[in-house]
Every structure is written in C-alpha cells, then in structure tokens.
Motif scaffolding. Sequence first.
Motif, PDB file in Angstrom:
ATOM      1  N   GLU A  29      -6.918  29.816  -4.627  1.00 46.24           N
ATOM      2  CA  GLU A  29      -7.562  30.322  -3.406  1.00 46.24           C
ATOM      3  C   GLU A  29      -7.874  31.817  -3.491  1.00 46.24           C
ATOM      4  O   GLU A  29      -8.692  32.329  -2.706  1.00 46.24           O
ATOM      5  CB  GLU A  29      -6.673  30.058  -2.187  1.00 46.24           C
ATOM      6  CG  GLU A  29      -6.539  28.591  -1.816  1.00 46.24           C
ATOM      7  CD  GLU A  29      -5.409  27.896  -2.567  1.00 46.24           C
ATOM      8  OE1 GLU A  29      -5.087  26.748  -2.199  1.00 46.24           O
ATOM      9  OE2 GLU A  29      -4.840  28.510  -3.502  1.00 46.24           O
ATOM     10  N   LYS A  33     -13.221  30.108  -2.440  1.00 45.83           N
ATOM     11  CA  LYS A  33     -13.050  29.922  -1.002  1.00 45.83           C
ATOM     12  C   LYS A  33     -13.664  28.597  -0.542  1.00 45.83           C
ATOM     13  O   LYS A  33     -14.572  28.056  -1.175  1.00 45.83           O
ATOM     14  CB  LYS A  33     -13.707  31.071  -0.232  1.00 45.83           C
ATOM     15  CG  LYS A  33     -13.282  32.464  -0.693  1.00 45.83           C
ATOM     16  CD  LYS A  33     -11.772  32.666  -0.628  1.00 45.83           C
ATOM     17  CE  LYS A  33     -11.392  34.064  -1.104  1.00 45.83           C
ATOM     18  NZ  LYS A  33      -9.915  34.228  -1.195  1.00 45.83           N
ATOM     19  N   LYS A  34     -13.155  28.111   0.562  1.00 46.19           N
ATOM     20  CA  LYS A  34     -13.657  26.878   1.168  1.00 46.19           C
ATOM     21  C   LYS A  34     -15.165  26.985   1.423  1.00 46.19           C
ATOM     22  O   LYS A  34     -15.651  28.012   1.900  1.00 46.19           O
ATOM     23  CB  LYS A  34     -12.921  26.613   2.484  1.00 46.19           C
ATOM     24  CG  LYS A  34     -13.341  25.338   3.189  1.00 46.19           C
ATOM     25  CD  LYS A  34     -12.522  25.125   4.462  1.00 46.19           C
ATOM     26  CE  LYS A  34     -12.954  23.834   5.169  1.00 46.19           C
ATOM     27  NZ  LYS A  34     -12.160  23.607   6.395  1.00 46.19           N
TER      28      LYS A  34
END
Length: 375
Positions: A29, A33-34
């Motif tokens: 992470e 990133k998402k």
Amino acid sequence: MSIENCPSYSQNDVKVALENSFKNLGEIEKYIKKGQRVFLKANLLKKNRPDDAVTTHPSIVEAVANAIKAIGAIPVIGDSPAGPFSYRALKSIYESTGMADVAARTGAELNYDTEEVEVKIPSGKIIKQATFMKALMECDAIVSMPKLKTHGLTVYTGAVKNQFGAIPGLVKAGYHLSMPDVKDFSDMLIDINTILKPVLTIMDAVVAMEGNGPSAGRPKKVGLIISSDDVFALDTVATSIIGLKHQDVPTVFMAQRRGLGRMEDIIIAGMNIEDVKIDDFDIPTLRGFSVTEKIPPFLSRYLDRHVKPYPIFHHDICKSCGICVSNCPPKALKMVGNKPVVDLKTCIRCFCCQELCPHKAVSIKKPSIAKLFYR
C-alpha cells in the motif's frame, strides 16, 4: 531493497516470498493505491514456455496481480516483445508464456493496445525523447517484473534492461542501430529508467538463465525473489549475487558513474546477500567491458573491430524461419541457400539474432586473440 527465499514456483512458496518482500519494503500500500491502474511490465521476450526460463514466470505475475487486486487496484499485464507489436503477436505470446491463464484466473487485464507515444526526457544523457507503449504511459503506476538472465550484449539483463520492453516492437531496432556502442546503449537504458520509474521492481530469480542468455542459455536454480523501489539498486545487488563485478556490467557501471545504484547506499532487508551468493553462475562470453574502459580510444576501436565476439549460425540446427534476418537492426543478415549469412563488417554485435532465434541456432563466438584482453 529486499531479498527473499523462494524455493519453487508453487503457489504457496511464491505467496509467502512476496508477502515477506512487501513487509521488507513497507507493504504494498506504500506504493500502490486503491483504484489505480497498475501496469505489470513482465519480461515476455518471445514465445516461450514458462519452464524455458526466458520469460517472467506466470506464478509470480499471478501472485502480484492478486496482491494488487486485493487492495482495490487494477492490474494490467503487458510487454512489447521483440518483433511486430500487434494484437496477433501479443495474443500468441500471452498464450505461450502463461499470461493468458493468469489473466483468466485473476481477472487482470491483458494489454492489446499497440498505440505509441513520444515522451520527452529532458535530463537524458544520450536521448532527449523516446517512443513508449501508450498503454504503459497511461497507467497510474508501473510494477516491473524482470527475469534474472545473462545477455550477449549487456552481459546481464535485469531491472534496467527490462524497461527497454516499454519501447514498441520493431522501434527497438532503431535504438540498437543508432547506439551500437554498449556504453551508449546502456546510458540510453538509464535515461529511459529516469522517466519510467516503476514504483516497484520484483525480479523473478527463482530459476534464472545462465550461459548463452537471454533466450538460448540454461535454466539455473537461484531460489530468490529480489525486490526494490529502485531499479539501479536491484541490479547492483542481483549482479553481486551471481558473481559479477559491477565494472563488468555496462548498465550497472554506467549507472554508478551517475551516482545511481551504489552499493554503499543500499540497505537490504530479508536475507543476507553473503548467504545467497552463487560462485558457479555461467556468465556469457562477452566480458571485458571494464578493460576497454581503461584503454585509449584508438586501441578500443581496434579491439571492437578485431576482438569483439560475433554471432555464429548453426545451419544444421537452423529451420530457415528468417526471424533473425527480419529483425536484424543494421540489415547485416541475408538468406543464402535458405540459411542466414552475416556480414561482419555491417554487424553491430547487438546479438538480436541470437536473442530472438526460436531454435537456439545462433551462438556467440569469441576470437582466440580476445583471451589476451578479456577475461
């Protein structure tokens, strides 16, 4: 910088090694990133099976794709292999290398976009712009996934050399032709990496390739996954593991001249580098780069003409497919009696013929006199 043990390509071994690698680097992470589209730039040189040790193994690509999907990002698998950059060529290579199966199991996308884009490299030493795959440049992040291998031109191919695959298909030939000197070619690769900057590089060193790499050598069990957020640091460490001196690897040597990838600046987590070094890794015949760096230019030019290794074509093995001829940057090859013949005066020693031959019918010959100069 991370070195982790990975004894096999089994799903469990790869998953554990990658989880440990991400922990060593501060978790995935930190880099992805998402919602991001992440280009997984594997080494898919040509149509080979995973067990040939020519291309990045699908088990590692699959594990990385799953890790990216788990945090809500979108993995896109791709490369620009040698030869035509077309839908048909990509489909064939994705199938043979196991990437199509990876996409089917993970839901990752396979890149079929063959558009190109020109990108400026303002700080480039050798080139000020380059042609890249548009799909790669449009992604939010790049995860480079090289294979640890030997190489006829650059001695070793790893993190820095893997990014040459961002240049579309046959466009690569122009770079070879305009930069036949390995020092210039290596500096060009460094220029490219200063722009592309993968957020992570995860090297498949579980089974490497030694000898007549990058496609005609022998698989060599190494049992490692090597990872970093710095391509130059990764190559410095990987070459040290296989017993290469940094001054003998053009991409590493030229990078360190720019202050990149210096061993004294690298912090390694995971396994101790001294515990994983290999003393019997077979390095290709093209060695002595560091020798020509230390001699006068006029003598270096003489050595280039008379002492440099050159390709040998084994007509008894050759299947007369013509791939070597059609992919020769300086057009130094022609078919005579349905077999390739090389004009050594025109040959620039890029060894694309050896790299791309699907039948291992090309080897690299070092003249006897070279032993007086090269180790």
